[in-house]
Motif scaffolding. Sequence first.
Motif, PDB file in Angstrom:
ATOM      1  N   ASP B 144     -17.170   9.199 -14.291  1.00 19.96           N
ATOM      2  CA  ASP B 144     -17.426   8.172 -13.291  1.00 19.96           C
ATOM      3  C   ASP B 144     -16.773   6.841 -13.681  1.00 19.96           C
ATOM      4  OD1 ASP B 144     -18.922   7.066 -11.023  1.00 19.96           O
ATOM      5  OD2 ASP B 144     -19.937   5.951 -12.600  1.00 19.96           O
ATOM      6  N   GLN B 145     -16.700   6.562 -14.975  1.00 24.54           N
ATOM      7  CA  GLN B 145     -16.156   5.270 -15.417  1.00 24.54           C
ATOM      8  C   GLN B 145     -14.643   5.211 -15.326  1.00 24.54           C
ATOM      9  OE1 GLN B 145     -18.762   6.634 -16.775  1.00 24.54           O
ATOM     10  NE2 GLN B 145     -20.135   5.026 -16.120  1.00 24.54           N
ATOM     11  N   MET B 196      -8.242  -4.514 -10.010  1.00 21.58           N
ATOM     12  CA  MET B 196      -9.543  -4.680  -9.349  1.00 21.58           C
ATOM     13  C   MET B 196      -9.428  -4.542  -7.828  1.00 21.58           C
ATOM     14  SD  MET B 196     -11.883  -5.220 -11.570  1.00 21.58           S
ATOM     15  CE  MET B 196     -11.786  -5.317 -13.341  1.00 21.58           C
ATOM     16  N   GLY B 197      -8.354  -5.086  -7.250  1.00 24.31           N
ATOM     17  CA  GLY B 197      -8.170  -4.992  -5.809  1.00 24.31           C
ATOM     18  C   GLY B 197      -8.118  -3.544  -5.361  1.00 24.31           C
ATOM     19  N   ALA B 198      -7.394  -2.718  -6.136  1.00 26.02           N
ATOM     20  CA  ALA B 198      -7.307  -1.294  -5.800  1.00 26.02           C
ATOM     21  C   ALA B 198      -8.685  -0.644  -5.893  1.00 26.02           C
ATOM     22  CB  ALA B 198      -6.326  -0.606  -6.737  1.00 26.02           C
ATOM     23  N   PHE B 199      -9.461  -1.028  -6.923  1.00 24.72           N
ATOM     24  CA  PHE B 199     -10.815  -0.463  -7.049  1.00 24.72           C
ATOM     25  C   PHE B 199     -11.642  -0.815  -5.819  1.00 24.72           C
ATOM     26  CE2 PHE B 199     -10.432  -1.101 -11.912  1.00 24.72           C
ATOM     27  CZ  PHE B 199      -9.579  -0.026 -11.980  1.00 24.72           C
ATOM     28  N   GLY B 203     -13.007   1.945  -3.508  1.00 22.59           N
ATOM     29  CA  GLY B 203     -14.450   2.044  -3.718  1.00 22.59           C
ATOM     30  C   GLY B 203     -14.849   2.919  -4.883  1.00 22.59           C
ATOM     31  N   THR B 204     -13.971   3.063  -5.865  1.00 18.17           N
ATOM     32  CA  THR B 204     -14.299   3.906  -7.015  1.00 18.17           C
ATOM     33  C   THR B 204     -13.437   3.508  -8.206  1.00 18.17           C
ATOM     34  OG1 THR B 204     -14.389   6.161  -7.840  1.00 18.17           O
ATOM     35  CG2 THR B 204     -12.631   5.652  -6.298  1.00 18.17           C
ATOM     36  N   ALA B 213      -8.717   9.294  -2.010  1.00 17.20           N
ATOM     37  CA  ALA B 213      -8.874   8.204  -1.043  1.00 17.20           C
ATOM     38  C   ALA B 213      -7.530   7.783  -0.458  1.00 17.20           C
ATOM     39  CB  ALA B 213      -9.553   7.020  -1.713  1.00 17.20           C
ATOM     40  N   GLN B 214      -6.448   7.966  -1.236  1.00 19.49           N
ATOM     41  CA  GLN B 214      -5.140   7.547  -0.724  1.00 19.49           C
ATOM     42  C   GLN B 214      -4.594   8.527   0.310  1.00 19.49           C
ATOM     43  OE1 GLN B 214      -2.402   5.719  -3.772  1.00 19.49           O
ATOM     44  NE2 GLN B 214      -4.056   6.382  -5.097  1.00 19.49           N
TER      45      GLN B 214
END
Lengths: 241, 381
Positions: B144-145, B196-199, B203-204, B213-214
């Motif tokens: 998850d991390q 961070m923007g990509a996260f 949303g993960t 997601a992509q």
Amino acid sequence: MTSLLPLLSTAQVTPGEVEAPLGPQVAFWVLAALTVVGAMLAVTRRNLIGAVMSLVASFFGLAGLYLLLSAHFLAAIQVLVYAGGIMVLFVFVVMVLNQEEAEPWALRHVFGLALGVAAAVYLAVRLGQLLWAAGPGGGELASRLRIREGAPPQGYGTVAAIGDYFFTEFLFPFEAVSILLVIAVVGAVVLARTTVAKATTVYELPPGEVDLRQPQHDARDEVLGVLGHHAQAANRPGGGH
Amino acid sequence: MLEFLIEHTWLQALIKMALLILAFVMPLASLSTWAERRQSAMMQDRLGPNRAELRLGSIELRLWGILHFVADALKMVFKEDVVPARANRFLFGLAPILAIAPVIITFAIIPFGSDLCVGHAFEVLRDPASMCTSTIPLQVARIDQGFLFYFALASLAVYGTTLAGWASYNKWSLLGGLRASSQMMSYEVTMGLSLMGAFLIYGTLEPHAMVLAQGPTPSSWGIVTQPLAFFIFLTAAIAETKRAPFDLPEGEPEIIGYFVEYSGMRFGIFFLAEFVETIFLAAVVTTVFLGGWQVPWLYPDGFHLMGWTLELPHLAVVLIQLVVWSLKIIVLCWLQLLIRWTLPRFRPDQLMRLGWKQLLPASLINIVVTAGVVLARSGGR
């Protein structure tokens, strides 16, 4: 990922409780030993870099223990912030200062001796208390120590769960701690800048003199500058293997 | 056999790790040592290493000098291993290991293909959700991390270079180690913040979920939705690999760096770590910005493009994805070689200014803007 939580119940295996599987048990003892031995080496080593590296090893053990408790986020942050951030700065400072390898701080005076004895007694009492409570017939502490069986709640230790706590229930403490850190950073910058500001003095030249410290404009410089630029372009660093 | 593998995930993980590292990363790293020298030679109008050959009787295998890396490896293994007289032997030996181990371990989070659907290899997967009951993920560790794990281990790579500089008992290598650690510490911050923007968008933090997601449409890939982050991350990550134009820590042609006292295979490990890092950087950029193993318009049951369909069996889909994933990484490695041999080196003050005064504010702006857009699109909740 399966839960490794029942691990700590090895402290007290009574009928009806689940005994931890062998793998996590071995992992626990190895990591615990790494943590404790690393911490002890950190205070006893004379060589500063050696001491810092032992502390890094200790932090790794601690991160492993967090993993066994299903606190994966905490484990990653432990490595990222302590082992990878703060301790790197320690190594950096130790290398820049390049101190002689001195005796570790020794207890010479009555005050130090008293402090040491008090700390040792406190540690012994707390450890004894814990061991007594975990043994047969333990009271309230034992029930607090006993670990819940089975898997942790859904989403336990994940980034999303921690983020939820940070931005809802614990928003104020979280923000307060970050402001504290900003204060420390700003304070460090202020302390570092005051020494630089004093260094300028005004120096007056006698009439007719040329200040040699100021760059003089000379047409030849421009020509040389252009030539230098060309020479640089021709000798672009290409070396390598 | 397959059932046994599905049950025992640790064995699966070991096999996948071995395949990924030994069959893809290491060969590619060795080949890129040769490719780099050939490419730099081509760019500087010279020949480069092309003479290594294998002679079997009358057959001569030259292959444009590809065998050079074998000759190099043999040379390094058989060279004398010199340890300076007053060096700290333990840390001197530990440093190369600390340089290469983190980057190899972090390959565990990289997804290199979509989940294998056991038992349906030769069928068309029309309904993956109900058909796939047992899967083998093509990723060593799905944690998850995700990227937090990568940042944590990447932050440890500093120890390798810093300790190498300190343990050598040499002033020049100590200075090189200090240059390396200050550079890596400065750019790590930007590297983390730029993603961070990509996260926020995906949303993960988990790489496999990010790739999913992509999706297979290139217009929703990270390079389109996060163009600024792509350039910031690429720059910061190249600085993190300590290669030109950010090669101040080693500065081979003149100022020499942290591994000046290392010889033989100990040096070889530092050298290899650098190339493995470039491959890892390519893998991360592929995962976050280039859709990972996604192939344009390739869905689990085949190609779909503007009403036109081509159905493909599951195995073929996975193989195409594997090949395209490898190609993306090879192209990004080549791009890094191109950058290395095109740009001259930064000065230390330029390096710090670029890191702290330009890339860091840019990545912060990127986070704020992305967060605003994500908030607006989610309806302001």
